[in-house]
Design an enzyme around this catalytic site. Structure first.
Site, PDB file in Angstrom:
ATOM      1  N   ASP A 131     -32.973  19.271  29.916  1.00  0.00           N
ATOM      2  CA  ASP A 131     -34.339  19.398  30.450  1.00  0.00           C
ATOM      3  C   ASP A 131     -34.422  18.540  31.701  1.00  0.00           C
ATOM      4  O   ASP A 131     -33.756  17.524  31.805  1.00  0.00           O
ATOM      5  CB  ASP A 131     -35.438  19.080  29.424  1.00  0.00           C
ATOM      6  N   ASN A 168     -21.959  13.750  20.698  1.00  0.00           N
ATOM      7  CA  ASN A 168     -23.059  14.053  21.624  1.00  0.00           C
ATOM      8  C   ASN A 168     -23.711  12.766  22.134  1.00  0.00           C
ATOM      9  O   ASN A 168     -23.913  11.830  21.370  1.00  0.00           O
ATOM     10  CB  ASN A 168     -24.098  14.872  20.837  1.00  0.00           C
ATOM     11  N   HIS A 215     -30.722  15.082  29.603  1.00  0.00           N
ATOM     12  CA  HIS A 215     -32.150  14.814  29.797  1.00  0.00           C
ATOM     13  C   HIS A 215     -32.245  14.099  31.141  1.00  0.00           C
ATOM     14  O   HIS A 215     -32.025  12.903  31.238  1.00  0.00           O
ATOM     15  CB  HIS A 215     -32.701  13.922  28.677  1.00  0.00           C
ATOM     16  N   GLU A 235     -28.707  19.421  25.555  1.00  0.00           N
ATOM     17  CA  GLU A 235     -30.163  19.211  25.438  1.00  0.00           C
ATOM     18  C   GLU A 235     -30.830  19.207  26.808  1.00  0.00           C
ATOM     19  O   GLU A 235     -31.701  18.383  27.102  1.00  0.00           O
ATOM     20  CB  GLU A 235     -30.460  17.884  24.718  1.00  0.00           C
ATOM     21  N   GLU A 244     -25.415   9.973  19.951  1.00  0.00           N
ATOM     22  CA  GLU A 244     -25.846   8.738  20.620  1.00  0.00           C
ATOM     23  C   GLU A 244     -25.211   7.487  20.022  1.00  0.00           C
ATOM     24  O   GLU A 244     -25.905   6.521  19.697  1.00  0.00           O
ATOM     25  CB  GLU A 244     -27.373   8.643  20.603  1.00  0.00           C
TER      26      GLU A 244
HETATM   27  C1  XIL Z   1     -36.376  14.717  20.026  1.00  0.00           C
HETATM   28  C2  XIL Z   1     -37.262  15.884  19.676  1.00  0.00           C
HETATM   29  O1  XIL Z   1     -37.305  16.762  20.757  1.00  0.00           O
HETATM   30  C3  XIL Z   1     -38.658  15.391  19.333  1.00  0.00           C
HETATM   31  O2  XIL Z   1     -39.452  16.470  18.840  1.00  0.00           O
HETATM   32  C4  XIL Z   1     -38.574  14.298  18.283  1.00  0.00           C
HETATM   33  O3  XIL Z   1     -39.862  13.766  18.056  1.00  0.00           O
HETATM   34  C5  XIL Z   1     -37.646  13.201  18.726  1.00  0.00           C
HETATM   35  O4  XIL Z   1     -36.375  13.748  19.014  1.00  0.00           O
HETATM   36  N1  XIL Z   1     -31.905  13.161  21.948  1.00  0.00           N
HETATM   37  C6  XIL Z   1     -31.647  13.916  20.849  1.00  0.00           C
HETATM   38  C7  XIL Z   1     -32.720  14.757  20.284  1.00  0.00           C
HETATM   39  O5  XIL Z   1     -30.505  13.971  20.401  1.00  0.00           O
HETATM   40  O6  XIL Z   1     -32.588  14.911  18.907  1.00  0.00           O
HETATM   41  C8  XIL Z   1     -34.085  14.231  20.629  1.00  0.00           C
HETATM   42  O7  XIL Z   1     -35.051  15.186  20.176  1.00  0.00           O
HETATM   43  C9  XIL Z   1     -34.192  13.994  22.091  1.00  0.00           C
HETATM   44  C10 XIL Z   1     -33.199  12.964  22.538  1.00  0.00           C
END
Ligand code: XIL
Length: 851
Positions: free
Chosen positions: A731, A663, A700, A729, A612
């Protein structure tokens, strides 16, 4: 708290004497929370504004106004001072006014303690960050103060609106500004906050006659306007500074300031110039139209339409009236200039005191060969003579991004035969002149519709699947993913399962279904180095050991990030709060990377080296196609951009075989600014010889917002850079768990999995958690529900995998040939089995039984 006024005639006269020539309308009810003290007043009484009624609210000079307001009547807000928050302290929350659909009027109320700085409201933001490059997205994610989003707000003479610090969005359905009113950004003089007013959703016309300019005319402070909705907004103010750009998404904005006066009195005119000299000040997006009879001082970038004049004929001037600095008009493949000719004496004109510059890039960042259009339109009934000529476009010079060759695409009216020429005046200025050469109609191409949607070359069809059919196939996901040699994995939340126990229900399910894992939190900075140089590997080790017992691919997440960083490093992730030197921070980062990557060398196959790093707002990329903007982080602040370069180099030194990934989120779909920015940064790193091996798209997303074709096009182009592109990641949120929503989610999971399997330069797709109730999001975005039952989403992934497996597998017949020579074991469907345990296998061309 509430003080009710019984209206008497004397009160009306007294109250309205102070507000000048405001309409004299008696209120049906007055809520007065004005206190003549210097203290803050909390006001939270719910206010109903019934249809046909007038409700008065008198605010205090200092107040936190958190009332709910509803109804469709008239709401007069008489503001007693400048610290009247529409929300709680420092704007931390804002109240719910979404069912207020009436007409609000803002008046000054000067019967207050000492003289207030201004009479108006300060917008609460609720901690939300607004991104002007993606305003629709920010709106849909609730990142705007929406108190007036469904209503109309008229700012009367002497009133002002301002915002709290930070990147803030305020949405107003319909905004009228009377002369003498003032739209500010942050109410203090500081150059970091950015305030954006999103106006026009109600589709009505309006006039902005007041002054739009940051506090104290400090041009460093950013104040942007985003016009949405179909209505026409006329800007008539002549001393504005829309320093944070005017973006016209839809409808029309007419610049109707007094240009001659601006020129003679050196005024900023309708827009002023941007707060950084290099910035663009007006963006006309592809559905937007600008016009008017006044002047625009700011660099103007047009994907949409320019139609000079108001509703009739007129000249629109692009000129800085304060200084002699040139003003650029940028044109795009989709630009459409509509120039009307009304008679032999009267025609529209665009007058640019500077360069017209062609950028061959569309709003969606596609390179296009289309040329900007000049559409000459004849007013109905107009009758012209041979020799009539019209100077429709004036400019100083032409230019182009990367010096590409370009020309106008000129469309003439169907009537008459036309020609055009470019004349150069003694001063060197150019004029494009069109003239009638014959009264006969030309047989050539006449004026017509302008296609401002260049062809989409990225279309793709994911295919179809059926839930009922799919449920008949019971093989685990990993059966297929192993066969097609792709990693489909899950983020493991170590503390909700016993990952050391292979008989634990969740552990066993992960082992069965997935062939890859990543730690959801256990390898992050705060978990692994809670005190400086004191490493804590327990959680990460447990996951790595699970993976080794069960033959899983491991992703490592993550090394350099601004979030989940320990307090000894930074107080909030972005500040270098301990004032460490660049050298100190570099050595902290290096030590961390060498320790983590070294610890799991050969065991973690792939690392998110930087996570990020990009800012959400990547507007700069519209002006500079190679640009990317980094977000503030302790690393960026204390080291500078090259922390990224160093992090990759160190990770590579610590484990030369690890795949190293950059990422990020909101970088999934081709055609969006941040997607482009990630590509630019990855290209910059790769071309500088940095050991980067690919990018990760977090994904996400929300079900229904997935554009599989644009995802695929984006992923595939990383191959041109020699990079992989992984889904890291995934979802997909849903708003409810109805059958329809679950199916929508499943379809998007299917499509994304299909894309992943189709894209050769992608080796890994990770789903960010196992079951909905353990997700970091509350929108049920995962494959399993809380009782670990596979949702339709699971079957969507399953279908995509099984279909691909069916297309690629070779079958037993082939094996007897190829398997004779090698020393491998095959199962009866022809898949290689790396360590055969019990059962019938094919080995060296023969069936064998292993007991
Ligand atoms: C999130 C986790 O899923 C949570 O459990 C934690 O509290 C916060 O982080 N982007 C990322 C991940 O790169 O590391 C994040 O994960 C979600 C957003």
């Amino acid at each position: 708290m509430e003080i009710r006024h019984i209206f008497t005639l004397s009160f009306i006269l007294l109250g309205f004497a102070a507000i000048g020539n405001a309409q004299e309308i008696a209120a049906d009810k007055t809520y007065n929370f004005c206190k003549n003290t210097g203290d803050y007043v909390d006001y939270n009484t719910a206010i109903s504004v019934p249809a046909g009624k007038v409700i008065d609210v008198i605010t205090s000079r200092y107040s936190y106004w958190t009332s709910t307001v509803s109804g469709t009547g008239t709401l007069n807000i008489r503001s007693g001072g400048e610290r009247c928050y529409l929300g709680s302290a420092k704007g931390a929350t804002f109240p719910t006014w979404t069912s207020f659909k009436g007409d609000a009027h803002l008046y000054p109320y000067k019967n207050v303690v000492s003289s207030a700085g201004f009479y108006g409201l300060i917008w609460g933001h609720g901690g939300k960050t607004f991104n002007p490059e993606e305003p629709e997205k920010s709106i849909s994610e609730g990142k705007v103060n929406n108190c007036f989003a469904a209503s109309s707000l008229t700012m009367h003479n002497g009133t002002a609106l301002a915002s709290e610090s930070g990147n803030r969005g305020i949405r107003i359905g319909h905004l009228e500004m009377e002369e003498g009113s003032r739209l500010y950004s942050y109410f203090k003089n500081s150059n970091t906050p950015k305030s954006y007013y999103v106006i026009g959703a109600s589709n009505k016309d309006a006039t902005l006659a007041g002054r739009i300019s940051p506090m104290d005319d400090n041009l460093q402070n950013c104040l942007g306007i985003i016009k949405e909705g179909k209505g026409t907004y006329r800007i008539t103010g002549n001393t504005n500074n829309i320093s944070g750009a005017l973006r016209v998404l839809d409808g029309r904005v007419l610049f109707n300031n007094d240009y001659k006066k601006a020129l003679s009195s050196r005024l900023t005119g309708s827009t002023g110039t941007p707060y950084k000299n290099t910035d663009t000040g007006v963006f006309v997006m592809k559905n937007g139209v600008i016009g008017g009879t006044g002047s625009v001082a700011a660099v103007t970038d047009v994907y949409g339409t320019i139609e000079p004049g108001d509703d009739g004929i007129g000249t629109l001037t692009f000129r800085n009236c304060v200084s002699s600095a040139a003003t650029t008009l940028r044109v795009r493949p989709t630009t459409n200039m509509v120039l009307e000719i009304a008679s032999s004496e009267s025609a529209d004109m665009i007058d640019v005191n500077g360069m017209i510059e062609y950028y061959n890039i569309t709003q969606d960042f596609a390179t296009s060969t289309k040329m900007p259009t000049i559409n000459v339109v004849l007013r109905e009934g107009a009758s012209l003579k041979v020799g009539d000529s019209f100077s429709i476009l004036k400019y100083k010079s032409l230019g182009a991004l990367n010096n590409v060759e370009w020309n106008w695409n000129i469309k003439f009216p169907d009537t008459y035969t036309w020609e055009y020429e470019v004349q150069t005046s003694a001063s060197g200025a150019k004029e494009l002149v069109v003239k009638v050469v014959s009264l006969e109609a030309d047989n050539g191409e006449g004026g017509g519709n302008i296609d401002n949607n260049p062809d989409d070359e990225d279309s793709w069809d994911a295919g179809t699947w059926d839930l009922t059919t799919e449920k008949r196939y019971t093989a685990a996901l990993s059966t297929y993913s192993n066969y097609v040699k792709k990693n489909i994995g899950v983020a493991v939340r170590g503390w909700v399962m016993d990952i050391n126990n292979d008989y634990d229900t969740q552990t066993a399910l992960i082992a069965k279904q997935f062939n890859a894992v990543v730690a959801e939190n256990e390898m992050k900075f705060d978990a692994t180095e809670p005190s400086q140089n004191q490493f804590s590997y327990g959680g990460g080790d447990n996951l790595v050991n699970f993976a080794r017992r069960n033959n899983k691919y491991v992703r490592g997440h993550c090394l350099a990030w601004h979030s989940q960083v320990p307090g000894w490093l930074t107080s909030d992730g972005t500040k270098n709060s301990m004032n460490r030197t660049r050298t100190e921070l570099l050595s902290i980062l290096k030590n961390h990377i060498f320790n983590l990557v070294g610890r799991w060398k050969g065991k973690v196959s792939e690392w998110d080296v930087c996570n990020e790093v990009l800012d959400d707002n990547q507007t700069d990329i519209r002006t500079n196609p190679n640009a990317y903007t980094l977000r503030p982080s302790v690393w960026k602040t204390g080291i500078g951009e090259d922390y990224i370069d160093s992090a990759f180099v160190w990770a590579h030194q610590a484990d030369p075989n690890a795949i190293l990934i950059l990422n990020d989120y909101d970088v999934e779909f081709k055609g969006q600014a941040k997607t482009e920015a990630l590509y630019n940064l990855a290209r910059r790193l790769k071309n500088s010889g940095i050991p980067i091996h690919g990018v990760g798209l977090q994904c996400h997303l929300n079900a229904g917002n997935v554009d599989a074709a644009k995802l695929r096009a984006n992923m595939m182009r990383y191959a041109e850079l020699g990079l992989v592109c992984n889904i890291t990641e995934l979802d997909l949120g849903i708003s409810d768990t109805s059958e329809a929503s679950l199916q929508l989610q499943a379809n998007d999971y299917y499509a994304i999995t299909k894309v992943f399997l189709d894209v050769e330069n992608s080796n890994c797709m990770m789903i960010w958690g196992l079951r909905d109730n353990d997700s970091w999001r509350s929108s049920n975005p995962l494959l399993y529900n809380s009782s670990l039952t596979a949702k339709p989403a699971y079957w969507g992934v399953h279908a995509a995998l099984r279909q691909t497996y069916d297309e690629t597998r070779t079958g037993v017949e082939d094996i007897t040939n190829t398997g004779v020579e090698d020393n491998k074991y095959y199962d009866l469907t022809g898949r290689i089995v790396s360590s055969p345990k019990h059962g019938i296998f094919i080995h060296k061309g023969k069936k064998i039984l292993i007991k």
